[in-house]
Design a protein around this motif. Structure first.
Motif, PDB file in Angstrom:
ATOM      1  N   ALA A  89       0.829  -1.201   0.000  1.00  0.00           N
ATOM      2  CA  ALA A  89       0.000   0.000   0.000  1.00  0.00           C
ATOM      3  C   ALA A  89       0.864   1.252   0.000  1.00  0.00           C
ATOM      4  N   CYS A  90       0.365   2.301  -0.686  1.00  0.00           N
ATOM      5  CA  CYS A  90       1.180   3.506  -0.917  1.00  0.00           C
ATOM      6  C   CYS A  90       1.170   4.473   0.250  1.00  0.00           C
ATOM      7  N   GLY A  91       0.072   4.463   1.033  1.00  0.00           N
ATOM      8  CA  GLY A  91      -0.014   5.397   2.155  1.00  0.00           C
ATOM      9  C   GLY A  91      -0.570   6.762   1.778  1.00  0.00           C
ATOM     10  N   ASN A  92      -0.800   7.014   0.511  1.00  0.00           N
ATOM     11  CA  ASN A  92      -1.220   8.356   0.098  1.00  0.00           C
ATOM     12  C   ASN A  92      -2.557   8.427  -0.630  1.00  0.00           C
ATOM     13  N   CYS A  93      -3.075   7.296  -1.087  1.00  0.00           N
ATOM     14  CA  CYS A  93      -4.328   7.361  -1.862  1.00  0.00           C
ATOM     15  C   CYS A  93      -5.522   7.484  -0.898  1.00  0.00           C
ATOM     16  N   TRP A  94      -6.704   7.633  -1.455  1.00  0.00           N
ATOM     17  CA  TRP A  94      -7.914   7.802  -0.649  1.00  0.00           C
ATOM     18  C   TRP A  94      -8.119   6.603   0.290  1.00  0.00           C
ATOM     19  N   TYR A  95      -7.901   5.391  -0.222  1.00  0.00           N
ATOM     20  CA  TYR A  95      -8.126   4.187   0.589  1.00  0.00           C
ATOM     21  C   TYR A  95      -7.136   4.100   1.743  1.00  0.00           C
ATOM     22  N   CYS A  96      -5.862   4.358   1.469  1.00  0.00           N
ATOM     23  CA  CYS A  96      -4.865   4.327   2.550  1.00  0.00           C
ATOM     24  C   CYS A  96      -5.186   5.385   3.605  1.00  0.00           C
ATOM     25  N   LYS A  97      -5.572   6.574   3.142  1.00  0.00           N
ATOM     26  CA  LYS A  97      -5.888   7.654   4.092  1.00  0.00           C
ATOM     27  C   LYS A  97      -7.098   7.291   4.953  1.00  0.00           C
ATOM     28  N   LEU A 103      -6.913  -2.108   0.176  1.00  0.00           N
ATOM     29  CA  LEU A 103      -7.648  -1.672  -1.016  1.00  0.00           C
ATOM     30  C   LEU A 103      -6.910  -0.565  -1.761  1.00  0.00           C
ATOM     31  N   CYS A 104      -5.645  -0.343  -1.387  1.00  0.00           N
ATOM     32  CA  CYS A 104      -4.846   0.746  -1.967  1.00  0.00           C
ATOM     33  C   CYS A 104      -4.955   0.792  -3.491  1.00  0.00           C
ATOM     34  N   ASP A 105      -5.170   1.988  -4.014  1.00  0.00           N
ATOM     35  CA  ASP A 105      -5.303   2.174  -5.462  1.00  0.00           C
ATOM     36  C   ASP A 105      -3.977   2.030  -6.202  1.00  0.00           C
ATOM     37  N   ASN A 106      -2.861   2.104  -5.462  1.00  0.00           N
ATOM     38  CA  ASN A 106      -1.555   2.038  -6.133  1.00  0.00           C
ATOM     39  C   ASN A 106      -0.788   0.748  -5.851  1.00  0.00           C
TER      40      ASN A 106
END
Ligand SMILES: NC(=O)c1ccc[n+]([C@@H]2O[C@H](COP(=O)([O-])OP(=O)(O)OC[C@H]3O[C@@H](n4cnc5c(N)ncnc54)[C@H](O)[C@@H]3O)[C@@H](O)[C@H]2O)c1
Ligand SMILES: [Zn+2]
Ligand SMILES: [Zn+2]
Length: 389
Positions: A89-97, A103-106
């Motif tokens: 997970a990227c930590g920055n997309c809407w799902y991570c936030k 479910l991370c988009d990246n």
């Protein structure tokens, strides 16, 4: 380097594959010190999730030492001992936030497959087929960990590699089910499946304040582990009828939270098993949901059912009437480990979460195919086979 690869349905072998290299500023390379089997791998190996290619490296639950790092990595130094979340997970997309890390988009660079199958792509997972990103797995000497400041966690000095290993996947999966299943202090929680995931769901429910936790399985050696190391009650489904027993244990009401930790290869007795087995082999239903059906039927009115076991596609005889008329909340998830792993490591250090007993067998990577056979067939009391590359 050497790696344990998927070669075809029920066929694994150790191969020489290229060493991983830093591709992105946020990557680290780990030298793997321990990597372990997971029930999820069995669905891949058996061909039930048909998105593996020959030569793909398996494995997603692992610990290692940082041997190389990209220039943007801040939290980790060369030589650090870390455990890595199985999901990426990227930590920055809407799902991570929004703390929905799996479910991370990246995290999944290959979203097309699951967008078609499920309407949207979940995140990516190490060693878990091209449907979940095509990332190389951990049953190898080295691994590239993307978004390392997010996904890798330093292991406290007081926690051994053997224990920390399970903070990668089994424990945060259990915690996800108990937490998002809505466990409240005083609740009765029932868990189907006494594998590492079910055991850790039970332990998490206890730590979240459940008053009574019951684990259901058919393997006596696993139920013995539940009583001894988790401290929960057990029901052996080969000896006791689960639904009446659960009603009896809950004053006739049924458990408040029912967690399914079995997944698409559930075992059951009689006609139901024949029905599911035949339909699954003809691909008329993709998954065998016996435990899921039972969890829905057992749950008290207004209670909550959580699917932690992995399902891939479509199931038959889903008790929709029970779900709707009993006013149940139904939820499932791949684990959101990024949210829980730091806390889990602290609890491991305080001996609130003990996982050492899960590693029933430790072996070399070369013995990996043998280890998976034992794990799949549950022979010699195998709960998890750990590989030391
Ligand atoms: N959601 C996630 O993020 C996540 C993460 C890891 C694993 N999983 C899934 O969780 C499930 C369990 O994983 P595991 O590693 O513990 O697997 P495992 O194979 O070690 O254990 C599964 C257990 O279920 C028991 N079982 C089979 N049929 C049953 C039934 N009808 N009722 C009760 N118990 C039954 C088996 O005897 C076995 O002990 C798998 O489906 C796996 O894919 C999900
Ligand atoms: Zn797993
Ligand atoms: Zn993200």
């Amino acid at each position: 380097m050497r790696a344990l690869c998927w070669e075809g349905v029920n066929k694994l072998s150790v191969q020489t594959v290229p060493d991983p290299t830093i591709l992105n500023d946020h990557d680290v390379i780990l030298k793997i010190t321990r990597t372990v089997t997971c029930g999820s791998d069995l669905h891949l190996i058996g061909g039930y999730i048909p998105f593996m290619r020959a030569g793909d490296v398996l494995g997603h639950e692992f610990v290692g030492v940082v041997v190389e790092k990209g220039p943007a990595v801040k939290r980790h130094q060369i030589g650090d001992r870390v455990v890595v979340c199985s999901f990426i997970a990227c930590g920055n997309c809407w799902y991570c936030k929004n703390e929905l890390w799996s479910l991370c988009d990246n995290g999944n660079p290959n979203p097309g497959i699951t967008e078609g199958l499920w309407g949207a792509a979940p995140g990516g997972c190490f060693g878990y087929s091209h449907a979940l990103g095509g990332w190389a797995g951990s049953h190898a000497e080295y691994i590239r960990v993307p978004y390392a400041d997010r996904g890798a966690f330093r292991i406290p000095d007081g926690v051994s590699d053997e224990r920390a290993l399970f903070a990668s996947d089994s424990v945060p999966t259990g915690w996800t089910g108990a937490h998002l299943g809505g466990t409240q202090p005083g609740d009765v929680v029932a868990v189907w499946g006494a594998g590492a995931v079910g055991q850790m769901a039970a332990r998490s429910a206890m730590l979240l304040g459940a008053e009574k936790v019951v684990v259901i399985d058919r393997l006596p050696e696993r139920l013995e582990q539940v009583r001894r190391y988790v401290g929960a009650e057990t029901l052996d489904l080969t000896e006791t009828e689960t639904l009446p027993a659960l009603r009896e244990m809950t004053g006739g009401r049924g458990p408040d939270v029912c967690i399914e930790a079995v997944g698409m290869e559930a075992h059951s007795a009689g006609g139901q098993h024949v029905y599911d087995k035949v339909k699954q082999s003809l691909r008329l239903e993709t998954d065998r949901p016996a435990a899921l059906r039972e969890a829905i039927m057992a749950c008290r009115k207004g209670g909550s059912v959580f699917a932690l076991g992995v399902f891939g596609g479509f199931i038959d005889k889903f008790p929709m009437g029970a779900l709707m008329n009993k006013g149940l909340t139904f939820r499932g998830a791949q684990q959101h480990g990024h949210r829980y792993i730091a806390d889990i490591l602290a609890r491991m250090e305080r001996d609130e979460i003990v996982t050492d007993h899960l590693a029933t067998h430790t072996m070399s990577l070369e013995d990996g195919p043998k280890g998976y056979t034992m794990f799949k067939e549950k022979t010699d009391g195998c709960v998890r086979a750990v590989f030391v590359p």
